[in-house]
Design a protein around this motif. Structure first.
Motif, PDB file in Angstrom:
ATOM      1  N   LEU A 100     147.967  55.723   5.713  1.00 14.27           N
ATOM      2  CA  LEU A 100     147.743  54.092   5.805  1.00 14.27           C
ATOM      3  C   LEU A 100     146.641  53.599   4.699  1.00 14.27           C
ATOM      4  O   LEU A 100     145.587  54.100   5.499  1.00 14.27           O
ATOM      5  N   LEU A 101     146.670  52.982   3.709  1.00  9.30           N
ATOM      6  CA  LEU A 101     145.715  52.607   2.371  1.00  9.30           C
ATOM      7  C   LEU A 101     145.657  50.447   3.443  1.00  9.30           C
ATOM      8  O   LEU A 101     146.906  50.136   3.908  1.00  9.30           O
ATOM      9  N   GLY A 102     144.669  50.512   2.080  1.00 12.07           N
ATOM     10  CA  GLY A 102     144.358  48.668   2.387  1.00 12.07           C
ATOM     11  C   GLY A 102     145.384  47.757   1.347  1.00 12.07           C
ATOM     12  O   GLY A 102     146.054  48.676   0.634  1.00 12.07           O
ATOM     13  N   ALA A 103     144.681  46.661   1.410  1.00 13.11           N
ATOM     14  CA  ALA A 103     145.566  46.314   0.316  1.00 13.11           C
ATOM     15  C   ALA A 103     144.557  45.529  -0.918  1.00 13.11           C
ATOM     16  O   ALA A 103     145.637  45.356  -1.776  1.00 13.11           O
ATOM     17  N   ALA A 104     143.685  45.789  -1.102  1.00 15.62           N
ATOM     18  CA  ALA A 104     142.902  45.654  -2.204  1.00 15.62           C
ATOM     19  C   ALA A 104     143.345  46.188  -3.344  1.00 15.62           C
ATOM     20  O   ALA A 104     142.864  45.513  -4.974  1.00 15.62           O
ATOM     21  N   SER A 105     144.296  47.244  -3.551  1.00 17.67           N
ATOM     22  CA  SER A 105     144.430  47.983  -4.850  1.00 17.67           C
ATOM     23  C   SER A 105     145.884  47.477  -5.012  1.00 17.67           C
ATOM     24  O   SER A 105     146.569  47.844  -6.060  1.00 17.67           O
ATOM     25  N   LEU A 106     146.554  46.070  -4.529  1.00 13.42           N
ATOM     26  CA  LEU A 106     147.853  45.507  -4.818  1.00 13.42           C
ATOM     27  C   LEU A 106     147.136  44.793  -6.203  1.00 13.42           C
ATOM     28  O   LEU A 106     146.623  44.361  -6.429  1.00 13.42           O
ATOM     29  N   ILE A 107     147.867  44.604  -7.474  1.00 11.46           N
ATOM     30  CA  ILE A 107     148.663  43.619  -8.349  1.00 11.46           C
ATOM     31  C   ILE A 107     148.979  42.076  -8.348  1.00 11.46           C
ATOM     32  O   ILE A 107     150.122  42.182  -7.698  1.00 11.46           O
ATOM     33  N   GLN A 108     148.435  41.642  -8.093  1.00  6.39           N
ATOM     34  CA  GLN A 108     148.016  40.132  -8.704  1.00  6.39           C
ATOM     35  C   GLN A 108     149.176  39.491  -9.625  1.00  6.39           C
ATOM     36  O   GLN A 108     149.450  40.451 -10.510  1.00  6.39           O
ATOM     37  N   ALA A 109     149.990  38.204  -8.962  1.00  5.81           N
ATOM     38  CA  ALA A 109     150.360  37.856 -10.581  1.00  5.81           C
ATOM     39  C   ALA A 109     149.588  38.141 -12.186  1.00  5.81           C
ATOM     40  O   ALA A 109     150.355  38.208 -12.600  1.00  5.81           O
ATOM     41  N   ASN A 110     148.387  37.607 -11.462  1.00  4.98           N
ATOM     42  CA  ASN A 110     147.597  37.380 -12.663  1.00  4.98           C
ATOM     43  C   ASN A 110     147.782  38.905 -13.675  1.00  4.98           C
ATOM     44  O   ASN A 110     147.034  39.089 -14.959  1.00  4.98           O
ATOM     45  N   THR A 112     146.109  40.963 -12.167  1.00  3.07           N
ATOM     46  CA  THR A 112     143.584  42.003 -12.194  1.00  3.07           C
ATOM     47  C   THR A 112     144.575  42.309 -10.647  1.00  3.07           C
ATOM     48  O   THR A 112     145.495  41.644 -10.257  1.00  3.07           O
ATOM     49  N   ARG A 113     144.129  43.026  -9.544  1.00  3.63           N
ATOM     50  CA  ARG A 113     143.935  44.298  -8.364  1.00  3.63           C
ATOM     51  C   ARG A 113     143.514  42.988  -7.243  1.00  3.63           C
ATOM     52  O   ARG A 113     142.556  41.880  -7.579  1.00  3.63           O
ATOM     53  N   LEU A 114     144.382  42.475  -6.597  1.00  5.25           N
ATOM     54  CA  LEU A 114     143.642  41.918  -5.283  1.00  5.25           C
ATOM     55  C   LEU A 114     141.606  41.969  -5.308  1.00  5.25           C
ATOM     56  O   LEU A 114     141.110  41.119  -4.775  1.00  5.25           O
ATOM     57  N   PHE A 115     141.103  43.118  -4.932  1.00  9.08           N
ATOM     58  CA  PHE A 115     140.098  43.759  -5.230  1.00  9.08           C
ATOM     59  C   PHE A 115     139.109  42.765  -5.922  1.00  9.08           C
ATOM     60  O   PHE A 115     137.876  42.058  -5.729  1.00  9.08           O
ATOM     61  N   ASP A 116     139.761  42.606  -6.973  1.00  8.10           N
ATOM     62  CA  ASP A 116     138.716  41.750  -8.343  1.00  8.10           C
ATOM     63  C   ASP A 116     138.895  40.346  -7.827  1.00  8.10           C
ATOM     64  O   ASP A 116     137.494  39.877  -8.240  1.00  8.10           O
ATOM     65  N   LEU A 118     138.389  39.489  -4.334  1.00  7.39           N
ATOM     66  CA  LEU A 118     137.320  39.867  -3.170  1.00  7.39           C
ATOM     67  C   LEU A 118     136.205  39.833  -3.711  1.00  7.39           C
ATOM     68  O   LEU A 118     135.265  39.266  -2.931  1.00  7.39           O
ATOM     69  N   VAL A 119     136.337  40.818  -4.310  1.00  3.58           N
ATOM     70  CA  VAL A 119     134.731  40.705  -4.586  1.00  3.58           C
ATOM     71  C   VAL A 119     134.203  39.811  -5.246  1.00  3.58           C
ATOM     72  O   VAL A 119     132.239  40.040  -5.467  1.00  3.58           O
ATOM     73  N   GLU A 120     134.518  38.775  -5.670  1.00 10.49           N
ATOM     74  CA  GLU A 120     133.890  37.151  -6.340  1.00 10.49           C
ATOM     75  C   GLU A 120     133.820  36.521  -5.495  1.00 10.49           C
ATOM     76  O   GLU A 120     133.199  35.746  -5.953  1.00 10.49           O
ATOM     77  N   LEU A 121     134.002  37.012  -4.424  1.00 12.58           N
ATOM     78  CA  LEU A 121     133.941  35.668  -3.301  1.00 12.58           C
ATOM     79  C   LEU A 121     132.919  35.362  -2.514  1.00 12.58           C
ATOM     80  O   LEU A 121     132.063  36.843  -2.498  1.00 12.58           O
ATOM     81  N   PRO A 122     131.802  34.006  -2.830  1.00 10.30           N
ATOM     82  CA  PRO A 122     130.327  34.636  -2.160  1.00 10.30           C
ATOM     83  C   PRO A 122     130.022  35.333  -0.631  1.00 10.30           C
ATOM     84  O   PRO A 122     131.288  34.851   0.574  1.00 10.30           O
ATOM     85  N   GLY A 123     129.495  35.360   0.089  1.00  6.50           N
ATOM     86  CA  GLY A 123     129.043  36.151   1.039  1.00  6.50           C
ATOM     87  C   GLY A 123     129.336  37.140   1.100  1.00  6.50           C
ATOM     88  O   GLY A 123     130.281  37.575   3.056  1.00  6.50           O
ATOM     89  N   ASN A 124     130.415  37.747   0.455  1.00  8.13           N
ATOM     90  CA  ASN A 124     131.655  39.065   1.292  1.00  8.13           C
ATOM     91  C   ASN A 124     130.919  40.504   1.239  1.00  8.13           C
ATOM     92  O   ASN A 124     131.583  41.370   1.871  1.00  8.13           O
ATOM     93  N   ILE A 128     132.764  44.055   2.298  1.00  7.99           N
ATOM     94  CA  ILE A 128     133.431  44.587   1.235  1.00  7.99           C
ATOM     95  C   ILE A 128     133.528  45.453   1.255  1.00  7.99           C
ATOM     96  O   ILE A 128     134.014  46.178   0.162  1.00  7.99           O
ATOM     97  N   ASP A 129     133.054  46.314   1.452  1.00  8.18           N
ATOM     98  CA  ASP A 129     132.590  47.776   1.356  1.00  8.18           C
ATOM     99  C   ASP A 129     134.276  48.685   1.611  1.00  8.18           C
ATOM    100  O   ASP A 129     134.661  49.152   1.389  1.00  8.18           O
ATOM    101  N   GLU A 130     134.772  47.690   2.994  1.00  8.44           N
ATOM    102  CA  GLU A 130     135.973  48.070   3.226  1.00  8.44           C
ATOM    103  C   GLU A 130     137.253  48.163   1.879  1.00  8.44           C
ATOM    104  O   GLU A 130     138.163  49.120   1.645  1.00  8.44           O
ATOM    105  N   PRO A 131     137.212  47.100   1.894  1.00 10.78           N
ATOM    106  CA  PRO A 131     138.125  47.135   0.437  1.00 10.78           C
ATOM    107  C   PRO A 131     137.771  48.401  -0.491  1.00 10.78           C
ATOM    108  O   PRO A 131     138.942  48.607  -1.340  1.00 10.78           O
ATOM    109  N   ARG A 132     136.540  47.810  -0.771  1.00 16.89           N
ATOM    110  CA  ARG A 132     135.945  49.229  -2.047  1.00 16.89           C
ATOM    111  C   ARG A 132     136.196  50.144  -1.314  1.00 16.89           C
ATOM    112  O   ARG A 132     137.216  50.804  -2.583  1.00 16.89           O
TER     113      ARG A 132
END
Length: 211
Positions: A100-110, A112-116, A118-124, A128-132
């Protein structure tokens, strides 16, 4: 089928344990806390008491399938350590292991990965280590040809709840009817057991979404 669930008292692990039991499989919960397991899974549940890092090949190979639902949300690096430990134990083994993996590696409609995102969100910094580490887990599995693995990712929001209508995809972040990305533990469990019973994703990752 003999199925073991590591982390069977967590949200995902418990749902998978219960779904596998309902379908008539011979299910073993691999847990650390016996009292918690009895309280959550019932006195009749078959338990194997062990820390994930103490599990060895000789123990694991008694099962047809091992589901790794271990998750540490505070010390996220342990999730990656758990994956690499199991890879070591399962090399060139016929036993199948479902991660069972996380969702951060899933690909968005644009594209890019969801992680890309999440990593830009302020205060992460606090989370952020868990999705990383989750992204790294999938990368490592994809580079491992001698383990009989399958990865399963939830959608962005993974919540308690029963099974209902659902759909699957390989790598896409999906939007449900309400325009949001989510899946219940019940639907994840159904997706995992369907894959165990009718393998479709050997050495690849798929994802489950609510409708």
């Amino acid at each position: 089928m003999k199925i073991a669930v590591i982390g069977a008292t967590g949200m995902a692990g418990r749902a998978i344990f219960e779904e596998a039991t309902t379908r008539g499989h011979e299910v073993t919960a691999i847990v650390r806390n016996v009292e918690k397991a009895r309280a959550e899974l019932g006195d009749g549940a078959t338990l194997l008491v062990s820390d994930i890092f103490d599990l060895k090949r000789a123990t694991l190979e008694q099962f047809d399938v091992v589901v790794n639902a271990f998750a540490n949300h505070k010390e996220a690096y342990l999730n990656l350590d758990a994956v690499t430990h199991l890879i070591h134990e399962f090399r060139q083994s016929e036993t199948r292991v479902i991660f069972l993996l996380g969702a951060a590696s899933l690909i968005q409609a644009n594209g890019t990965r969801l992680f890309d995102f999440l990593v830009e969100l302020p205060g992460n910094e606090a989370w952020i280590d868990e999705p990383r580490y989750g992204v790294l887990e999938l990368d490592i599995l994809r580079a491992t040809p001698d383990v009989n693995w399958t990865g399963v990712s939830p959608q962005q929001n993974f919540t308690p709840g029963p099974a209902s209508e659902h759909r699957i995809a390989l790598n896409d972040l999906l939007l449900s009817a309400d325009g949001k990305s989510h899946v219940t533990a019940g639907n994840m469990a159904v997706g995992v057991l369907d894959e165990i019973e009718t393998p479709q994703h050997i050495r690849e990752r798929f994802t489950v979404s609510d409708m």
